[in-house]
Design a protein around this motif. Structure first.
Motif, PDB file in Angstrom:
ATOM      1  N   LEU A  83      87.343  71.767 106.338  1.00 45.58           N
ATOM      2  CA  LEU A  83      87.740  70.423 106.782  1.00 45.58           C
ATOM      3  C   LEU A  83      88.598  70.494 108.041  1.00 45.58           C
ATOM      4  O   LEU A  83      88.470  69.654 108.936  1.00 45.58           O
ATOM      5  CB  LEU A  83      88.470  69.681 105.668  1.00 45.58           C
ATOM      6  CG  LEU A  83      87.592  69.209 104.513  1.00 45.58           C
ATOM      7  CD1 LEU A  83      88.444  68.547 103.432  1.00 45.58           C
ATOM      8  CD2 LEU A  83      86.511  68.257 104.997  1.00 45.58           C
ATOM      9  N   HIS A  84      89.470  71.499 108.128  1.00 45.40           N
ATOM     10  CA  HIS A  84      90.251  71.689 109.351  1.00 45.40           C
ATOM     11  C   HIS A  84      89.324  72.020 110.523  1.00 45.40           C
ATOM     12  O   HIS A  84      89.501  71.499 111.622  1.00 45.40           O
ATOM     13  CB  HIS A  84      91.288  72.802 109.163  1.00 45.40           C
ATOM     14  CG  HIS A  84      92.499  72.401 108.382  1.00 45.40           C
ATOM     15  ND1 HIS A  84      92.483  72.200 107.018  1.00 45.40           N
ATOM     16  CD2 HIS A  84      93.764  72.168 108.790  1.00 45.40           C
ATOM     17  CE1 HIS A  84      93.701  71.866 106.614  1.00 45.40           C
ATOM     18  NE2 HIS A  84      94.501  71.827 107.671  1.00 45.40           N
ATOM     19  N   ASP A  85      88.333  72.898 110.288  1.00 45.51           N
ATOM     20  CA  ASP A  85      87.353  73.215 111.336  1.00 45.51           C
ATOM     21  C   ASP A  85      86.598  71.972 111.780  1.00 45.51           C
ATOM     22  O   ASP A  85      86.369  71.763 112.976  1.00 45.51           O
ATOM     23  CB  ASP A  85      86.353  74.270 110.836  1.00 45.51           C
ATOM     24  CG  ASP A  85      86.898  75.682 110.906  1.00 45.51           C
ATOM     25  OD1 ASP A  85      87.742  75.971 111.766  1.00 45.51           O
ATOM     26  OD2 ASP A  85      86.457  76.512 110.076  1.00 45.51           O
ATOM     27  N   LEU A  86      86.196  71.154 110.816  1.00 46.20           N
ATOM     28  CA  LEU A  86      85.471  69.929 111.140  1.00 46.20           C
ATOM     29  C   LEU A  86      86.318  69.010 112.014  1.00 46.20           C
ATOM     30  O   LEU A  86      85.835  68.473 113.023  1.00 46.20           O
ATOM     31  CB  LEU A  86      85.039  69.202 109.860  1.00 46.20           C
ATOM     32  CG  LEU A  86      84.343  67.863 110.055  1.00 46.20           C
ATOM     33  CD1 LEU A  86      83.033  68.035 110.824  1.00 46.20           C
ATOM     34  CD2 LEU A  86      84.099  67.201 108.697  1.00 46.20           C
ATOM     35  N   ALA A  87      87.585  68.837 111.645  1.00 43.74           N
ATOM     36  CA  ALA A  87      88.473  67.968 112.421  1.00 43.74           C
ATOM     37  C   ALA A  87      88.620  68.477 113.856  1.00 43.74           C
ATOM     38  O   ALA A  87      88.500  67.702 114.820  1.00 43.74           O
ATOM     39  CB  ALA A  87      89.841  67.867 111.745  1.00 43.74           C
ATOM     40  N   VAL A  88      88.844  69.777 114.017  1.00 48.18           N
ATOM     41  CA  VAL A  88      89.006  70.338 115.364  1.00 48.18           C
ATOM     42  C   VAL A  88      87.682  70.278 116.126  1.00 48.18           C
ATOM     43  O   VAL A  88      87.659  69.990 117.327  1.00 48.18           O
ATOM     44  CB  VAL A  88      89.555  71.781 115.296  1.00 48.18           C
ATOM     45  CG1 VAL A  88      89.595  72.428 116.673  1.00 48.18           C
ATOM     46  CG2 VAL A  88      90.947  71.779 114.669  1.00 48.18           C
ATOM     47  N   SER A  89      86.575  70.521 115.435  1.00 47.61           N
ATOM     48  CA  SER A  89      85.255  70.434 116.084  1.00 47.61           C
ATOM     49  C   SER A  89      84.993  69.042 116.619  1.00 47.61           C
ATOM     50  O   SER A  89      84.460  68.872 117.718  1.00 47.61           O
ATOM     51  CB  SER A  89      84.150  70.823 115.093  1.00 47.61           C
ATOM     52  OG  SER A  89      84.244  72.180 114.731  1.00 47.61           O
ATOM     53  N   LEU A  90      85.379  68.032 115.854  1.00 47.20           N
ATOM     54  CA  LEU A  90      85.186  66.653 116.298  1.00 47.20           C
ATOM     55  C   LEU A  90      86.085  66.323 117.492  1.00 47.20           C
ATOM     56  O   LEU A  90      85.673  65.614 118.411  1.00 47.20           O
ATOM     57  CB  LEU A  90      85.439  65.678 115.150  1.00 47.20           C
ATOM     58  CG  LEU A  90      84.389  65.701 114.038  1.00 47.20           C
ATOM     59  CD1 LEU A  90      84.837  64.836 112.863  1.00 47.20           C
ATOM     60  CD2 LEU A  90      83.036  65.242 114.561  1.00 47.20           C
ATOM     61  N   ILE A  91      87.302  66.849 117.479  1.00 51.09           N
ATOM     62  CA  ILE A  91      88.219  66.596 118.594  1.00 51.09           C
ATOM     63  C   ILE A  91      87.729  67.297 119.858  1.00 51.09           C
ATOM     64  O   ILE A  91      87.716  66.717 120.939  1.00 51.09           O
ATOM     65  CB  ILE A  91      89.656  67.040 118.230  1.00 51.09           C
ATOM     66  CG1 ILE A  91      90.226  66.110 117.173  1.00 51.09           C
ATOM     67  CG2 ILE A  91      90.552  67.095 119.465  1.00 51.09           C
ATOM     68  CD1 ILE A  91      91.502  66.601 116.525  1.00 51.09           C
ATOM     69  N   LYS A  92      87.320  68.552 119.721  1.00 52.29           N
ATOM     70  CA  LYS A  92      86.867  69.335 120.885  1.00 52.29           C
ATOM     71  C   LYS A  92      85.409  69.087 121.223  1.00 52.29           C
ATOM     72  O   LYS A  92      84.947  69.507 122.272  1.00 52.29           O
ATOM     73  CB  LYS A  92      87.078  70.831 120.617  1.00 52.29           C
ATOM     74  CG  LYS A  92      88.517  71.251 120.611  1.00 52.29           C
ATOM     75  CD  LYS A  92      88.601  72.756 120.530  1.00 52.29           C
ATOM     76  CE  LYS A  92      89.924  73.208 121.076  1.00 52.29           C
ATOM     77  NZ  LYS A  92      89.905  74.594 121.473  1.00 52.29           N
ATOM     78  N   TRP A  93      84.702  68.478 120.325  1.00 51.27           N
ATOM     79  CA  TRP A  93      83.275  68.194 120.469  1.00 51.27           C
ATOM     80  C   TRP A  93      82.475  69.482 120.683  1.00 51.27           C
ATOM     81  O   TRP A  93      81.564  69.564 121.493  1.00 51.27           O
ATOM     82  CB  TRP A  93      83.026  67.178 121.561  1.00 51.27           C
ATOM     83  CG  TRP A  93      81.762  66.414 121.345  1.00 51.27           C
ATOM     84  CD1 TRP A  93      80.661  66.419 122.157  1.00 51.27           C
ATOM     85  CD2 TRP A  93      81.422  65.584 120.245  1.00 51.27           C
ATOM     86  NE1 TRP A  93      79.669  65.629 121.630  1.00 51.27           N
ATOM     87  CE2 TRP A  93      80.117  65.095 120.443  1.00 51.27           C
ATOM     88  CE3 TRP A  93      82.093  65.179 119.082  1.00 51.27           C
ATOM     89  CZ2 TRP A  93      79.464  64.240 119.544  1.00 51.27           C
ATOM     90  CZ3 TRP A  93      81.456  64.337 118.195  1.00 51.27           C
ATOM     91  CH2 TRP A  93      80.160  63.873 118.442  1.00 51.27           C
TER      92      TRP A  93
END
Length: 156
Positions: A83-93
């Protein structure tokens, strides 16, 4: 002993922090209790009680019905990392896969410390805090090293 699943979020946070959710010293108490924990497993008992409440209620306990507790706990760490990876992935695209292995490693350290009874409860608070911070830092450095190794392997 009050079972965590019987507690509301507010009760759970107060039990973990010693003060009500949103109280002036809630964050300070969480940090003091987490870093002052006498084992790495106990560190996670106090760390981020709101996140812990939901992970316990909706991930770990349902998994524990079908899996051994240690496996349910480890998968919960992996899920939290994802979930942390998903959040950062969405922020960094862009796809980020860093927190999942890091949290998996921290979960493994917490699990290994439990049955081995690797306890430093009798040590002064500063020694306990340093030990917990070192375990966080070492697991972070190992994750960075693995990430670099994989990046070099795939770059060739």
């Amino acid at each position: 002993m009050i079972k965590a699943f019987m507690l509301s979020l507010r009760q759970y946070v107060k039990t973990r922090n010693g003060v009500p959710m949103g109280a002036t010293h809630s964050l300070r108490n969480m940090l003091y209790r987490a870093f002052g924990a006498g084992s790495f497993a106990t560190f996670w008992h106090y760390w981020n009680p709101i996140w812990g409440y939901y992970l316990s209620r909706y991930i770990m306990r349902p998994l524990n019905i079908y899996l051994p507790k240690a496996l349910a706990v480890w998968i919960t760490f992996l899920f939290s990392g994802a979930l942390h990876d998903l959040a950062v992935s969405l922020i960094k695209w862009q796809l980020i896969v860093f927190f999942t292995p890091w949290f998996g490693l921290m979960g493994a350290l917490a699990l290994v410390s439990t049955p081995k009874r690797l306890s430093y409860t009798a040590a002064p608070w500063l020694v306990r805090a340093t030990t917990n911070a070192l375990l966080l830092g070492v697991s972070l450095m190992v994750t960075f090293a693995l990430e670099n190794l994989l990046a070099q392997h795939w770059a060739v």
